[in-house]
Design a protein around this motif. Sequence first.
Motif, PDB file in Angstrom:
ATOM      1  N   MET A 161       0.823  -1.206   0.000  1.00 39.03           N
ATOM      2  CA  MET A 161       0.000   0.000   0.000  1.00 39.03           C
ATOM      3  C   MET A 161       0.863   1.264   0.000  1.00 39.03           C
ATOM      4  O   MET A 161       0.548   2.248  -0.674  1.00 39.03           O
ATOM      5  CB  MET A 161      -0.948  -0.008   1.200  1.00 39.03           C
ATOM      6  CG  MET A 161      -1.967   1.110   1.181  1.00 39.03           C
ATOM      7  SD  MET A 161      -3.261   0.889   2.434  1.00 39.03           S
ATOM      8  CE  MET A 161      -4.517   0.070   1.476  1.00 39.03           C
ATOM      9  N   LEU A 162       1.969   1.221   0.746  1.00 45.83           N
ATOM     10  CA  LEU A 162       2.796   2.426   0.854  1.00 45.83           C
ATOM     11  C   LEU A 162       3.601   2.700  -0.410  1.00 45.83           C
ATOM     12  O   LEU A 162       4.047   3.834  -0.613  1.00 45.83           O
ATOM     13  CB  LEU A 162       3.739   2.320   2.055  1.00 45.83           C
ATOM     14  CG  LEU A 162       3.087   2.313   3.434  1.00 45.83           C
ATOM     15  CD1 LEU A 162       4.145   2.400   4.529  1.00 45.83           C
ATOM     16  CD2 LEU A 162       2.103   3.471   3.592  1.00 45.83           C
ATOM     17  N   LYS A 163       3.797   1.704  -1.257  1.00 44.36           N
ATOM     18  CA  LYS A 163       4.589   1.956  -2.462  1.00 44.36           C
ATOM     19  C   LYS A 163       3.739   2.420  -3.647  1.00 44.36           C
ATOM     20  O   LYS A 163       4.269   2.700  -4.713  1.00 44.36           O
ATOM     21  CB  LYS A 163       5.395   0.710  -2.840  1.00 44.36           C
ATOM     22  CG  LYS A 163       4.589  -0.420  -3.439  1.00 44.36           C
ATOM     23  CD  LYS A 163       5.509  -1.586  -3.806  1.00 44.36           C
ATOM     24  CE  LYS A 163       4.733  -2.708  -4.469  1.00 44.36           C
ATOM     25  NZ  LYS A 163       5.596  -3.847  -4.826  1.00 44.36           N
ATOM     26  N   GLN A 164       2.414   2.518  -3.434  1.00 43.41           N
ATOM     27  CA  GLN A 164       1.577   3.075  -4.491  1.00 43.41           C
ATOM     28  C   GLN A 164       1.904   4.563  -4.653  1.00 43.41           C
ATOM     29  O   GLN A 164       2.285   5.229  -3.692  1.00 43.41           O
ATOM     30  CB  GLN A 164       0.088   2.907  -4.161  1.00 43.41           C
ATOM     31  CG  GLN A 164      -0.344   1.488  -3.858  1.00 43.41           C
ATOM     32  CD  GLN A 164       0.011   0.516  -4.963  1.00 43.41           C
ATOM     33  OE1 GLN A 164      -0.199   0.799  -6.129  1.00 43.41           O
ATOM     34  NE2 GLN A 164       0.565  -0.625  -4.598  1.00 43.41           N
ATOM     35  N   PRO A 165       1.770   5.130  -5.851  1.00 41.37           N
ATOM     36  CA  PRO A 165       2.154   6.533  -6.074  1.00 41.37           C
ATOM     37  C   PRO A 165       1.358   7.499  -5.192  1.00 41.37           C
ATOM     38  O   PRO A 165       0.203   7.257  -4.851  1.00 41.37           O
ATOM     39  CB  PRO A 165       1.814   6.742  -7.555  1.00 41.37           C
ATOM     40  CG  PRO A 165       1.830   5.382  -8.153  1.00 41.37           C
ATOM     41  CD  PRO A 165       1.332   4.457  -7.089  1.00 41.37           C
ATOM     42  N   TYR A 166       2.001   8.611  -4.851  1.00 41.88           N
ATOM     43  CA  TYR A 166       1.389   9.677  -4.056  1.00 41.88           C
ATOM     44  C   TYR A 166       1.298  10.940  -4.904  1.00 41.88           C
ATOM     45  O   TYR A 166       2.150  11.194  -5.760  1.00 41.88           O
ATOM     46  CB  TYR A 166       2.238   9.990  -2.819  1.00 41.88           C
ATOM     47  CG  TYR A 166       2.370   8.858  -1.844  1.00 41.88           C
ATOM     48  CD1 TYR A 166       1.598   8.797  -0.693  1.00 41.88           C
ATOM     49  CD2 TYR A 166       3.290   7.834  -2.058  1.00 41.88           C
ATOM     50  CE1 TYR A 166       1.727   7.757   0.213  1.00 41.88           C
ATOM     51  CE2 TYR A 166       3.431   6.785  -1.165  1.00 41.88           C
ATOM     52  CZ  TYR A 166       2.640   6.758  -0.029  1.00 41.88           C
ATOM     53  OH  TYR A 166       2.780   5.719   0.853  1.00 41.88           O
ATOM     54  N   SER A 167       0.273  11.721  -4.640  1.00 44.08           N
ATOM     55  CA  SER A 167       0.123  13.011  -5.317  1.00 44.08           C
ATOM     56  C   SER A 167       0.134  14.118  -4.280  1.00 44.08           C
ATOM     57  O   SER A 167      -0.601  14.061  -3.287  1.00 44.08           O
ATOM     58  CB  SER A 167      -1.184  13.055  -6.112  1.00 44.08           C
ATOM     59  OG  SER A 167      -1.160  12.131  -7.171  1.00 44.08           O
ATOM     60  N   THR A 168       0.986  15.097  -4.485  1.00 45.63           N
ATOM     61  CA  THR A 168       1.016  16.288  -3.641  1.00 45.63           C
ATOM     62  C   THR A 168       0.912  17.509  -4.550  1.00 45.63           C
ATOM     63  O   THR A 168       1.019  17.396  -5.777  1.00 45.63           O
ATOM     64  CB  THR A 168       2.323  16.358  -2.823  1.00 45.63           C
ATOM     65  OG1 THR A 168       3.418  16.600  -3.720  1.00 45.63           O
ATOM     66  CG2 THR A 168       2.574  15.062  -2.062  1.00 45.63           C
ATOM     67  N   GLU A 169       0.724  18.666  -3.951  1.00 46.14           N
ATOM     68  CA  GLU A 169       0.638  19.889  -4.753  1.00 46.14           C
ATOM     69  C   GLU A 169       1.928  20.137  -5.518  1.00 46.14           C
ATOM     70  O   GLU A 169       1.923  20.714  -6.596  1.00 46.14           O
ATOM     71  CB  GLU A 169       0.329  21.088  -3.851  1.00 46.14           C
ATOM     72  CG  GLU A 169      -1.093  21.100  -3.302  1.00 46.14           C
ATOM     73  CD  GLU A 169      -1.394  22.372  -2.538  1.00 46.14           C
ATOM     74  OE1 GLU A 169      -0.525  23.274  -2.533  1.00 46.14           O
ATOM     75  OE2 GLU A 169      -2.486  22.475  -1.956  1.00 46.14           O
ATOM     76  N   GLU A 170       3.037  19.697  -4.925  1.00 49.05           N
ATOM     77  CA  GLU A 170       4.330  19.948  -5.558  1.00 49.05           C
ATOM     78  C   GLU A 170       4.668  18.936  -6.647  1.00 49.05           C
ATOM     79  O   GLU A 170       5.594  19.160  -7.425  1.00 49.05           O
ATOM     80  CB  GLU A 170       5.434  19.926  -4.491  1.00 49.05           C
ATOM     81  CG  GLU A 170       5.397  21.085  -3.520  1.00 49.05           C
ATOM     82  CD  GLU A 170       4.315  20.936  -2.453  1.00 49.05           C
ATOM     83  OE1 GLU A 170       4.060  21.915  -1.743  1.00 49.05           O
ATOM     84  OE2 GLU A 170       3.726  19.838  -2.341  1.00 49.05           O
ATOM     85  N   GLY A 171       3.955  17.818  -6.702  1.00 51.48           N
ATOM     86  CA  GLY A 171       4.240  16.824  -7.728  1.00 51.48           C
ATOM     87  C   GLY A 171       3.907  15.417  -7.268  1.00 51.48           C
ATOM     88  O   GLY A 171       3.434  15.189  -6.165  1.00 51.48           O
TER      89      GLY A 171
END
Length: 725
Positions: free
Chosen positions: A259-269
């Motif tokens: 679960m933790l290695k799935q991609p993350y989205s933040t405002e910076e990228g």
Amino acid sequence: MPLKGFLSGKIGSGSRGASSAMSDTEKLAMLDELEQSGLGWFWACDRDGNVTYLSAAIAERINVPLGELLGQPLASVFVSTDSDGRTKSLSLKLGAHKAFSGFAVRSEKRPDGPVLRLSGQPVFNGSKYAGFRGTGADISDEFHREEETQRLAKFDSLTGLSNRHRMKQQIESTITAFKAAKRNCAVMMLDLDKFKHVNDTLGHAAGDELLKQVADRLKRSIEVECEIGRLGGDEFQIMIPDMDDRGELGEIAMRVITMLKQPYSTEEGRCVIGASVGIAIAPHDGVNADDVVRSADLALYAAKNGGRGQFRFFSGELENEALFRRRLEENLGLAVQDEQLFLKYEPIVSAEDQTVRALEAHICWMHDQRGEIDEEEFASILDGSSQVIEVGTWAIRQACQHAAEWPETVRVAVNVPVPLFAADGFVDAVSEALSDADLPPNRLELEISEAVFFGDTNVVDRTLAQLFKMGVRLTLDEFGSGYSSLAYLRRAPFDAIKIDEALVSEAQAHDSNELGLIKAIVALAGALEMDTIANGIESTELFDQLKACGVKRMEGPIYSDPVSRETVETELIGDTWKIEPSGDRLKRARRRTVFRKIQVIHDDHSYEVTLRNLSKTGALIQGLAEVPKGTQFVVDLGGGQLAVATVIRSNGDTQGLEFEQSLVEDGSGGLCTRNRVSPYALASAGAPLMALDPGDYKGMTGGLLGQGGSVPQFGYAPPSKYEAA
């Protein structure tokens, strides 16, 4: 009771002097103004604790009609704010007939309303108790400030998880209580992989947002009762009470990692990270909190050193492994001086015609005690080492000298650590390596990560320009793992983009979105006249998908693991080297020795045998003569790991065993039992805590063994028959 009656009990014996000149009417008016102002409220109850007077302002403040409050027990009108919910505390205070102050309460009917502070004093008619009179004040703001202060003392302000102090208290209290009850408790230590890279590339705001998302995913991924905490930085801790099943714990750990290695989205990228997990279980891996946490730490250390993105259970040998590991890090400088380091090469192959176009150098170490330390383990040793510049420079020089002996159509690729790229004299070192080897600059590919761009902008641009002018080929490494800004590609003269391995792995698991992203990267590279490289490819299905996306060059187990310099030179004798992709070439798992001595128990006797083979469902043992089929053994794999097994094949001194319950993965390529015999049970049976030694076990309880007093049924086979095998 009217306010006049309240006053008669409160100030009926007023003082002499100037105050005596104030009439009762004036006093009533003054107190009425005080009530209306909200600065002070009044209440009274009779000897039974029923409300006889309550300021209208209090009723208004808690939004309950005054008529519904008068005549009711004061202890049912207001309840304590105590976190333990001791609602009878007010009754106890009234029943004691003693003055009290500063007692925080809420409305029983409006528990989400304001917090009030009550003070009271008993009233007596002569010696006879007549009730209470008191005051109240709204302390909501003060109460919530104190509550927040207390919360911050226990919980992490960023993620809302328990903080280090609270986790320490929770683990200590739980394990102490469980020790007396002989219950199990698992502790997981978790560390994020590549989190520093996110901070370096996207900034600390993105890092903070990432940690919040990690906390949310942790809470969703663990479905059993547990306590989750953030210890600081990118380190987390999980306590799971009443669990010692290593099969279940391994599944939880893998679910967390996945679960933790799935991609993350933040405002910076967008970013991709990973996680490593170490697991220890009380009382097997420690009977107090400090020991269990230390064991989990050692397991985490081993998981990270094993290649990251995996879990590891604690075992007794990990402490020695950790000590040896630290010695390796300390001796790295000597390894360079004594020429113990060597390079292996991984083919980078054209997806179109399967021709090897380049060979990526990987650093390995031939240690005089440990033997060969492969490229993955060496990279983890080098990471953060003070020797990284010296080793990196050595690798470039060696790679250039080797490549000079290869056909001109084959280039050599070398990864450049960020500290080496930023070091003074880096460009001169590259130039000198090329000159000494007489290697054309365009046959050297330097793989540079995005992290270099967060150094001094002028230095970075100047270094890249000098390398470009020299004619060296430049590859932007791990593209897609961090910020992946187009500004990098505009600023720097890259010849190729290497797609991050984590992104490639995600494409295999979730092909729709991730493949779309890879197509976009390929299109971008094409527009900028750059090549694309994908690595870590294991399956033909993924190979076909990436080829369809337009990826030009590929590497990974589907072609070859890293090979020796001698193998490279042999394959390149004909000037070209072609490798057909094959899904049969699975990435080699770390080999773990199975050939070892263990104990097997039959009736009340323990025998030493040699374990030759081990699988989830059975084992092959050697050393006992003529054991009939159907014989039951208890196999002692060490550390309280007892497995009931039946002999299903027997040939001379060799027996094939089938386990009653299958073994489970231990996180490092090995196998272990789901459960272990509690050290308490072993101790009560007179056995050692850590393992069972040869000898008489007639005192063992629990139905594992028969009654004592029998004669050993099996003799040992002659040593020459199996020790030489």
